[in-house]
Motif scaffolding. Structure first.
Motif, short mmCIF file in Angstrom:
data_model
loop_
_atom_site.label_atom_id
_atom_site.label_comp_id
_atom_site.label_asym_id
_atom_site.label_seq_id
_atom_site.Cartn_x
_atom_site.Cartn_y
_atom_site.Cartn_z
N UNK A 200 0.83 -1.21 0.00
CA UNK A 200 0.00 0.00 0.00
C UNK A 200 0.86 1.26 0.00
N UNK A 201 1.82 1.31 0.92
CA UNK A 201 2.67 2.50 1.06
C UNK A 201 3.99 2.30 0.30
N UNK A 202 3.86 2.01 -0.99
CA UNK A 202 5.03 1.68 -1.79
C UNK A 202 6.10 2.74 -1.79
N UNK A 203 5.71 4.02 -2.01
CA UNK A 203 6.70 5.09 -2.09
C UNK A 203 7.43 5.28 -0.77
N UNK A 204 6.74 5.02 0.35
CA UNK A 204 7.40 5.13 1.65
C UNK A 204 8.30 3.92 1.90
N UNK A 205 7.85 2.76 1.45
CA UNK A 205 8.60 1.54 1.71
C UNK A 205 9.89 1.47 0.90
N UNK A 206 9.89 2.11 -0.30
CA UNK A 206 11.09 2.05 -1.13
C UNK A 206 12.06 3.18 -0.74
N UNK A 207 13.09 3.34 -1.51
CA UNK A 207 14.14 4.30 -1.16
C UNK A 207 13.92 5.67 -1.77
N UNK A 252 2.81 12.40 -1.63
CA UNK A 252 3.34 11.10 -1.23
C UNK A 252 4.84 11.15 -0.91
N UNK A 253 5.53 12.11 -1.45
CA UNK A 253 6.95 12.25 -1.11
C UNK A 253 7.20 13.53 -0.32
N UNK A 254 6.14 14.00 0.35
CA UNK A 254 6.29 15.11 1.28
C UNK A 254 5.88 16.45 0.74
N UNK A 255 5.31 17.29 1.62
CA UNK A 255 4.89 18.64 1.24
C UNK A 255 5.92 19.66 1.71
N UNK A 256 6.35 20.57 0.85
CA UNK A 256 7.15 21.70 1.33
C UNK A 256 6.32 22.48 2.34
N UNK A 517 9.06 10.22 9.27
CA UNK A 517 9.35 9.55 7.99
C UNK A 517 10.45 8.50 8.12
N UNK A 518 11.56 8.78 8.80
CA UNK A 518 12.58 7.72 8.96
C UNK A 518 12.03 6.47 9.64
N UNK A 519 11.19 6.66 10.67
CA UNK A 519 10.65 5.51 11.38
C UNK A 519 9.64 4.75 10.53
N UNK A 520 8.83 5.47 9.75
CA UNK A 520 7.88 4.78 8.87
C UNK A 520 8.62 3.97 7.82
N UNK A 521 9.68 4.53 7.27
CA UNK A 521 10.47 3.79 6.29
C UNK A 521 11.10 2.56 6.92
N UNK A 522 11.54 2.70 8.16
CA UNK A 522 12.12 1.56 8.86
C UNK A 522 11.08 0.48 9.09
#
Length: 534
Positions: A200-207, A252-256, A517-522
């Motif tokens: 589901x959270x592909x963009x967060x799960x990848x690099x 999905x890759x963050x809001x300024x 974000x770092x923890x979600x990616x982890x």
């Protein structure tokens, strides 16, 4: 046959969407704009329909219509369902869950009535002329109100609601046949495992680079700029397009930070116009006209939460304005059309109870719990204008937050999120789960209060906004138990050393230093499906 049925269903959905769109305030304004614009075009009468269609493709009118339909499908998801499905099944398919929600609602109503009786005050009363004038005069400084709220207590807290969910059982569930439910939530609900969440959270799960993690690294397309600078340039172009789905993908890759307020409006389909200001003014007049018992409940909640928070205490006045108006807004009732809940009803003093005399109390149909203020408080950092803040808050509540404090089998409901956390804990942190079970430690009560408030008040605003970016971008609150698990995993070493519930609560008492974000990616890393070594 299958193709015929699919075509029929799609046609029925399109017809329902078109019909429902015509009942919105957007339709009249849009139709007027179309007529005005078409009058300025040199279109032939013989091919007017086809030429009109071709001209509007890709125009601002086309974008407005697409945004309106996009929003309509999200605020009224039942429009996309089978029209033959009974209403009560659309709202909640499981009978025992509907029964539990009804019981919970009766409990809340009884609590409010008991409080009114104990305090000797009516649920609602008309203010005197002097009271109206005094309130209007200090509308911009409502935090200076000196009313005695010492006897006012919250109707319920998240821990009370969790107790209800933990005691909920499906009488038809056979543990000898089905898989045994070991956790606090004894409901056989379908929730996503870590594999489904990674998908589901592909963009967060990848690099993929993210503004919540990689602001200072070189940009992906312009290495001479930092990622933060590049994202601002791209974000400005996205804002100019004013297209909801495009803004959602960008988030999905963050809001300024400087573009977040307008991007959220585009994702939510909000266009604040003069009508919104007039509507908010009418709500304000309703506050001036009548005093409600829930006013005291929310004022006390603001005092207990936002007023005691270093991040939000300066926004007390605007929170008073927004929340007092919210509980008088009958538009909020629309979310009950796809919710397992029903608004509490009351009857005016002196009238005989009947379907004609019963009305929602409060008018919004929402009874606040302890911490309700924190759904609105963070938005005060984004929107200085109370009208912009109000409608953003209302939209977020009617899309996401309402499910966090009702009994529902929906996977994004409180029960589903709690169950998801427990299952993720067992599968991804097996050793920690075993340790907690051996020590009689329950982590769910600790993290549940985080999840039911969307982590508001627990994370600092900029980190909270990264989390809410994810919720808006993926249109799901299922990220809440993922973050809860990530925080528990981050504090795993400390938790493995504790031997009591109180000690575990101390370890997780302060999470303000967490970076989301770092923890979600982890948590969504590819090896999360296996128990990690300490």
């Amino acid at each position: 046959m299958l193709r015929t049925e699919m075509g029929t269903n799609i046609t029925a959905i399109v017809n329902r969407l078109a019909s429902e769109l015509q009942n919105t305030s957007f339709y009249a304004d849009f139709l007027a704009d179309v007529q005005t614009t078409m009058a300025t075009q040199n279109l032939s009468t013989e091919k007017f329909a086809s030429e009109c269609y071709e001209w509007t493709q890709g125009s601002w009118l086309d974008t407005r219509l697409r945004n309106a339909l996009y929003r309509l499908m999200h605020v009224q998801p039942t429009l996309l369902s089978n029209p033959d499905t009974p209403v009560h099944v659309l709202k909640e398919p499981l009978a025992y869950v509907r029964k539990a929600q009804s019981s919970w609602e009766r409990r809340l109503v009884k609590c409010v009535n008991s409080m009114a009786s104990e305090l000797g005050v009516p649920l609602a009363r008309r203010r005197t002329k002097q009271e109206r004038e005094d309130l209007a005069e200090r509308w911009a400084n409502l935090s200076t109100d000196e009313s005695d709220l010492s006897m006012i207590r919250p109707v319920y807290a998240p821990k009370d609601f969790l107790e209800v969910l933990c005691n909920l059982r499906n009488q038809n569930y056979d543990e000898t046949v089905e898989e045994n439910l070991w956790g606090s939530i004894q409901l056989p609900l379908r929730v996503k495992d870590i594999k489904a969440l990674v998908e589901l959270y592909g963009e967060l799960a990848c690099c993929c680079k993210h503004t919540g993690l990689d602001e200072t690294v070189p940009g992906e397309h312009k290495p001479n700029l930092t990622l933060a600078e590049e994202r601002i340039i791209i974000g400005q172009k996205v804002v100019e397009r004013n297209h909801g789905p495009l803004s959602k993908e960008f988030c999905k890759t963050g809001c300024p930070p400087g573009l977040r307020a307008v991007l959220w409006h585009q994702v939510l389909g909000l266009e604040i116009t003069e009508k919104h200001y007039k509507y908010f003014d009418e709500l304000m007049k309703a506050v001036l006209q009548h005093d409600l018992l829930v006013d005291k409940l929310i004022m006390k909640d603001i005092q207990l939460t936002a007023s005691n928070d270093d991040q939000y205490f300066v926004f007390e006045d605007i929170l008073f304005q927004v929340l007092l108006c919210f509980f008088r807004d009958t538009e909020v009732l629309s979310h009950f059309g796809h919710s397992s809940a029903s608004p509490p009803l009351s009857v005016a003093r002196g009238q005989t109870p009947s379907p004609e005399t019963m009305v929602a109390y409060p008018p919004s149909g929402v009874i606040p719990f302890h911490g309700f203020t924190m759904y609105a408080a963070p938005l005060s950092c984004l929107y200085e204008d109370p009208v912009h803040l109000y409608f953003t808050f209302r939209e977020l509540y009617c899309r996401y937050w309402y499910r966090l404090h009702i009994v529902t089998s929906h996977p994004q409901g409180a029960a589903g999120l709690a169950l998801q956390f427990e299952l993720l804990l067992q599968s991804s942190e097996t050793r920690l789960w075993q340790h907690c079970a051996a020590m009689g430690i329950q982590l769910l009560p600790i993290v549940f209060k985080w999840m039911v408030r969307g982590f508001s008040g627990y994370l600092i605003p900029d980190q909270l906004f990264h989390l809410w970016d994810v919720i808006l971008a993926w249109e799901s609150v299922e990220v809440l138990p993922v973050l809860a698990l990530a925080i528990v995993s981050f504090r795993r070493d400390n938790l493995m050393d504790v031997t009591s519930q109180q000690a575990a609560e101390s370890v997780l008492a302060d999470i303000t230093s967490i970076r989301v974000i770092p923890l979600l990616k982890l948590a969504l890393a590819s090896d999360k499906g296996r128990d990690r070594e300490t």
